[in-house]
Design a protein around this motif. Structure first.
Motif, PDB file in Angstrom:
ATOM      1  N   UNK A 455       0.853  -1.175   0.000  1.00  0.00           N
ATOM      2  CA  UNK A 455       0.000   0.000   0.000  1.00  0.00           C
ATOM      3  C   UNK A 455       0.896   1.233   0.000  1.00  0.00           C
ATOM      4  N   UNK A 456       0.358   2.339  -0.464  1.00  0.00           N
ATOM      5  CA  UNK A 456       1.139   3.569  -0.590  1.00  0.00           C
ATOM      6  C   UNK A 456       0.551   4.665   0.281  1.00  0.00           C
ATOM      7  N   UNK A 457       1.287   5.754   0.386  1.00  0.00           N
ATOM      8  CA  UNK A 457       0.859   6.848   1.259  1.00  0.00           C
ATOM      9  C   UNK A 457      -0.474   7.435   0.829  1.00  0.00           C
ATOM     10  N   UNK A 458      -0.652   7.630  -0.458  1.00  0.00           N
ATOM     11  CA  UNK A 458      -1.890   8.219  -0.969  1.00  0.00           C
ATOM     12  C   UNK A 458      -2.182   7.633  -2.346  1.00  0.00           C
ATOM     13  N   UNK A 459      -3.369   7.834  -2.817  1.00  0.00           N
ATOM     14  CA  UNK A 459      -3.766   7.306  -4.106  1.00  0.00           C
ATOM     15  C   UNK A 459      -2.847   7.850  -5.205  1.00  0.00           C
ATOM     16  N   UNK A 460      -2.313   6.944  -6.010  1.00  0.00           N
ATOM     17  CA  UNK A 460      -1.489   7.354  -7.138  1.00  0.00           C
ATOM     18  C   UNK A 460      -0.054   7.670  -6.806  1.00  0.00           C
ATOM     19  N   UNK A 461       0.331   7.619  -5.517  1.00  0.00           N
ATOM     20  CA  UNK A 461       1.704   7.958  -5.144  1.00  0.00           C
ATOM     21  C   UNK A 461       2.569   6.707  -5.095  1.00  0.00           C
ATOM     22  N   UNK A 462       3.874   6.895  -5.055  1.00  0.00           N
ATOM     23  CA  UNK A 462       4.816   5.807  -4.869  1.00  0.00           C
ATOM     24  C   UNK A 462       5.391   5.800  -3.452  1.00  0.00           C
ATOM     25  N   UNK A 463       5.201   6.911  -2.719  1.00  0.00           N
ATOM     26  CA  UNK A 463       5.773   7.018  -1.383  1.00  0.00           C
ATOM     27  C   UNK A 463       5.065   6.078  -0.408  1.00  0.00           C
ATOM     28  N   UNK A 464       5.807   5.706   0.624  1.00  0.00           N
ATOM     29  CA  UNK A 464       5.245   4.902   1.710  1.00  0.00           C
ATOM     30  C   UNK A 464       4.936   5.791   2.903  1.00  0.00           C
ATOM     31  N   UNK A 465       4.217   5.224   3.856  1.00  0.00           N
ATOM     32  CA  UNK A 465       3.823   5.968   5.047  1.00  0.00           C
ATOM     33  C   UNK A 465       3.672   4.967   6.178  1.00  0.00           C
ATOM     34  N   UNK A 466       4.289   5.262   7.339  1.00  0.00           N
ATOM     35  CA  UNK A 466       4.250   4.316   8.454  1.00  0.00           C
ATOM     36  C   UNK A 466       2.847   4.104   9.000  1.00  0.00           C
ATOM     37  N   UNK A 467       1.923   5.016   8.741  1.00  0.00           N
ATOM     38  CA  UNK A 467       0.551   4.822   9.215  1.00  0.00           C
ATOM     39  C   UNK A 467      -0.100   3.603   8.559  1.00  0.00           C
ATOM     40  N   UNK A 468       0.467   3.131   7.451  1.00  0.00           N
ATOM     41  CA  UNK A 468      -0.046   1.919   6.807  1.00  0.00           C
ATOM     42  C   UNK A 468       0.140   0.691   7.690  1.00  0.00           C
ATOM     43  N   UNK A 469       1.019   0.782   8.682  1.00  0.00           N
ATOM     44  CA  UNK A 469       1.218  -0.329   9.608  1.00  0.00           C
ATOM     45  C   UNK A 469      -0.033  -0.612  10.438  1.00  0.00           C
ATOM     46  N   UNK A 470      -0.958   0.337  10.464  1.00  0.00           N
ATOM     47  CA  UNK A 470      -2.179   0.161  11.255  1.00  0.00           C
ATOM     48  C   UNK A 470      -3.238  -0.660  10.517  1.00  0.00           C
ATOM     49  N   UNK A 471      -3.011  -0.965   9.255  1.00  0.00           N
ATOM     50  CA  UNK A 471      -4.014  -1.709   8.472  1.00  0.00           C
ATOM     51  C   UNK A 471      -4.387  -3.037   9.138  1.00  0.00           C
ATOM     52  N   UNK A 472      -3.426  -3.877   9.533  1.00  0.00           N
ATOM     53  CA  UNK A 472      -3.843  -5.124  10.195  1.00  0.00           C
ATOM     54  C   UNK A 472      -4.338  -4.897  11.623  1.00  0.00           C
ATOM     55  N   UNK A 473      -3.797  -3.902  12.300  1.00  0.00           N
ATOM     56  CA  UNK A 473      -4.201  -3.660  13.680  1.00  0.00           C
ATOM     57  C   UNK A 473      -5.651  -3.184  13.774  1.00  0.00           C
ATOM     58  N   UNK A 474      -6.127  -2.526  12.740  1.00  0.00           N
ATOM     59  CA  UNK A 474      -7.506  -2.053  12.711  1.00  0.00           C
ATOM     60  C   UNK A 474      -8.471  -3.078  12.128  1.00  0.00           C
ATOM     61  N   UNK A 475      -7.928  -4.230  11.664  1.00  0.00           N
ATOM     62  CA  UNK A 475      -8.792  -5.263  11.116  1.00  0.00           C
ATOM     63  C   UNK A 475      -9.217  -5.023   9.685  1.00  0.00           C
ATOM     64  N   UNK A 476      -8.580  -4.074   9.002  1.00  0.00           N
ATOM     65  CA  UNK A 476      -8.941  -3.793   7.615  1.00  0.00           C
ATOM     66  C   UNK A 476      -8.607  -4.984   6.727  1.00  0.00           C
ATOM     67  N   UNK A 477      -7.472  -5.612   6.982  1.00  0.00           N
ATOM     68  CA  UNK A 477      -7.071  -6.867   6.331  1.00  0.00           C
ATOM     69  C   UNK A 477      -6.413  -7.741   7.389  1.00  0.00           C
ATOM     70  N   UNK A 478      -6.463  -9.053   7.232  1.00  0.00           N
ATOM     71  CA  UNK A 478      -5.824  -9.940   8.210  1.00  0.00           C
ATOM     72  C   UNK A 478      -4.309  -9.869   8.104  1.00  0.00           C
ATOM     73  N   UNK A 479      -3.610 -10.154   9.197  1.00  0.00           N
ATOM     74  CA  UNK A 479      -2.143 -10.055   9.188  1.00  0.00           C
ATOM     75  C   UNK A 479      -1.474 -10.947   8.159  1.00  0.00           C
ATOM     76  N   UNK A 480      -2.079 -12.085   7.821  1.00  0.00           N
ATOM     77  CA  UNK A 480      -1.425 -12.989   6.882  1.00  0.00           C
ATOM     78  C   UNK A 480      -1.712 -12.670   5.418  1.00  0.00           C
ATOM     79  N   UNK A 481      -2.448 -11.580   5.155  1.00  0.00           N
ATOM     80  CA  UNK A 481      -2.687 -11.164   3.780  1.00  0.00           C
ATOM     81  C   UNK A 481      -1.366 -10.749   3.141  1.00  0.00           C
TER      82      UNK A 481
END
Length: 600
Positions: A455-481
């Motif tokens: 996943x990237x920082x924003x739509x259409x960007x190539x940059x990363x963002x550490x807030x993406x680490x919250x995706x599994x913690x919030x249950x948006x996707x499972x950790x093993x995805x």
């Protein structure tokens, strides 16, 4: 000259706080509230801007020595500092008693051995170091007055004035105890009551001991967790339940840089995650008080939800620069107020809803308006979730479609659906299930880079963002995805320092990057804790534990953390102590303990 950020200790009364340096100097204190004007602002300038030092006397104006030892007394916010001198040892105890009347800062000097000459040097400067008060005697008491403020000094030693500074020179031998107290009072009122330093000390120690007894965490990281909980309690404004992000303003994210912000306000994001940690460690009353603060602050206007408020729920937090202060180690400008209060940050809706959801799930007493607030937040998100915003990091560049913001919008809808499914609220269930699916699909299609599997920082960007680490913690996707694992590994590759700590996102040095600011910053400590969480969630528990314990090693000798760590200078940077660092410390400790991922 101010000390290094990690040289400071925190003391406070749950309405304001002071920072005490290793040399015995109080260089920061705002009275009577966290967000009031500073009486001691030497932290952001020089001694001319206000300080109060008590320590061994130094001949011929030499450099005051650092304490040889210091610690909090047990699980409390009572600081004890000891100096070993050629003629003996002396101890200074500093604390602010939980408030019952006028705010007080009490300092008790105690002779331990030998015969030690001591000096107290008190230079009060009101309005962030700009105003020299009128200092005079009223009977046996000394008072400093300027405009609406007065600060009263009561002490056991004789004083004299010189160079607009109040001095006291005295000697202590074993068993001697010399007390000093300053008390704030509106200048138009009668003098505050005479202090009782010894009685207040006993009461303060008892207060903290009894409070800590409610902690339900008894795992291997208890010392770090308890100290973080005490720090969060100290950052709570007791009259309202609001929680400040930090008790300071303008401690720089880069020494000498411009990334200097006022954190003496209540960020909904910070307060919501703080509530989560408090609930999971047994502190329901603090969680209840925060929920009531939230409902009062938002009132009947959730459509205009601000990202932050004053500690009593104030909405107007206008930002200005104090040009008479040179800044911490010449890091200018010094700012008070915060212009980010009026930004659009869609992720806040998710954090608030998650906090209310957790309060509901842990059995916090029902509040019908809290459920109504959730419903109204989702009604707003229905029409606005697909807009660009400034995002979790409060960028001052153009708005973007930040992936984290969309994920947290999904969280808001998901948790509200669960509330309705539980039967505790009514709402258009099918419509909102479709909305949840729409947001999820949008993020996975537009916020994911299949070539790099991240996943990237924003739509259409190539940059990363550490807030993406919250995706599994919030249950948006499972950790093993595979997309989650790919994102974690990409952040490790591209946002990790040589020490293994995590940057928030790429900065552009001298050129304004995504955040619209020049300069760089340190590794954001919360992000590094998030990485440890994610590593544990995907089964790399040994790696998670090693990173967590490395992070614990960044704390100062009193267990306190600022906002960031400068890997180049090997020192803490940013406002201090920072709730947004201590909360994920607690969360990671709980996760690692539950997984058994700890040594010994």
């Amino acid at each position: 000259m101010a000390g290094r950020i990690e040289d400071y200790a925190l003391i406070g009364d749950m309405q304001t706080a002071a920072l005490v340096c290793r040399d015995g100097s109080v260089d920061w204190l705002c009275l009577p509230r966290f967000d009031s004007h500073a009486v001691f602002a030497g932290l952001l300038g020089t001694e001319e801007h206000g300080f109060w030092r008590i320590g061994p006397a130094v001949p011929n104006g030499g450099t005051p020595p650092h304490a040889d030892r210091r610690s909090y007394r047990g699980d409390s916010l009572v600081l004890e500092s000891e100096w070993d001198t050629p003629r003996g040892t002396v101890r200074v105890t500093d604390f602010m008693p939980p408030r019952d009347g006028a705010p007080q800062l009490i300092r008790i000097v105690e002779g331990v051995s030998g015969r030690v000459q001591m000096r107290s040097a008190l230079r009060m400067r009101f309005s962030y170091g700009r105003i020299v008060p009128w200092v005079h005697k009223v009977g046996d008491r000394t008072v400093a007055v300027a405009g609406p403020d007065s600060v009263w000094l009561d002490m056991d030693a004789e004083t004299h004035g010189k160079d607009l500074t109040t001095y006291s020179d005295f000697t202590v031998t074993p068993g001697d105890r010399v007390t000093f107290t300053i008390s704030w009072q509106p200048s138009h009122k009668e003098p505050p009551a005479l202090p009782d330093p010894e009685g207040s000390l006993d009461a303060a120690v008892d207060f903290w001991r009894e409070w800590v007894e409610h902690c339900t965490y008894h795992g291997p990281y208890r010392e770090a967790v308890v100290r973080s909980l005490i720090t969060l309690k100290a950052l709570t404004y007791a009259p309202t339940g609001g929680i400040v992000a930090a008790p300071t303003t303008s401690l720089p994210e880069e020494i000498g840089g411009v990334r200097n912000w006022d954190y003496r306000y209540t960020w909904l994001r910070d307060a919501a995650i703080t509530l989560s940690s408090l609930l999971r460690t047994g502190y329901r009353e603090e969680a209840r008080a925060w929920r009531e603060w939230l409902l009062r602050a938002v009132a009947g206007d959730p459509e205009n939800l601000q990202i932050m408020y004053g500690i009593a729920g104030e909405r107007e937090l206008g930002e200005q620069e104090l040009d008479w202060l040179p800044g911490y180690e010449n890091s200018a400008p010094v700012r008070v107020g915060n212009g980010a209060a009026n930004q659009l940050q869609l992720d806040v809706y998710g954090e608030v809803t998650e906090a209310l959801h957790l309060a509901h799930m842990t059995g916090l007493s029902r509040n019908d308006y809290a459920a109504l607030l959730q419903l109204r937040l989702i009604q707003y998100l229905e029409d606005h979730w697909d807009q660009p915003d400034e995002g979790i990091w409060e960028v001052r560049g153009p708005r973007r479609h930040f992936v984290h913001s969309k994920v947290m919008a999904w969280v808001a809808v998901d948790r509200t659906i669960k509330l309705i499914e539980s039967g505790d609220a009514d709402g258009p269930l099918e419509r909102w299930r479709e909305l949840r699916d729409d947001i999820h699909r949008d993020v996975c299609e537009k916020g994911y880079d299949p070539e790099r599997n991240t996943f990237t920082q924003s739509y259409g960007s190539k940059e990363l963002d550490a807030s993406l680490l919250l995706i599994p913690q919030m249950g948006f996707l499972p950790p093993d995805d595979k997309r989650v694992i790919g994102t974690i590994e990409a952040i490790q590759r591209e946002l990790s320092t040589e020490d293994g700590f995590i940057l928030r996102y790429p900065t552009e040095g001298a050129h304004a990057g995504v955040d619209g600011l020049t300069g760089d910053e340190g590794a954001f400590l919360a992000c590094s804790f998030w990485m440890a969480d994610d590593l544990a969630m995907i089964g790399r528990v040994d790696e998670a534990r090693k990173l967590f314990e490395k992070l614990l090693g960044l704390r100062n000798d009193l267990g306190l953390l600022a906002e960031e760590w400068d890997p180049r200078l090997q020192r803490q940077v940013g406002n201090f102590p920072q709730a947004f660092s201590h909360v994920p410390l607690i969360d990671t400790a709980l996760r690692l303990t539950a997984s058994g991922a700890y040594g010994g």
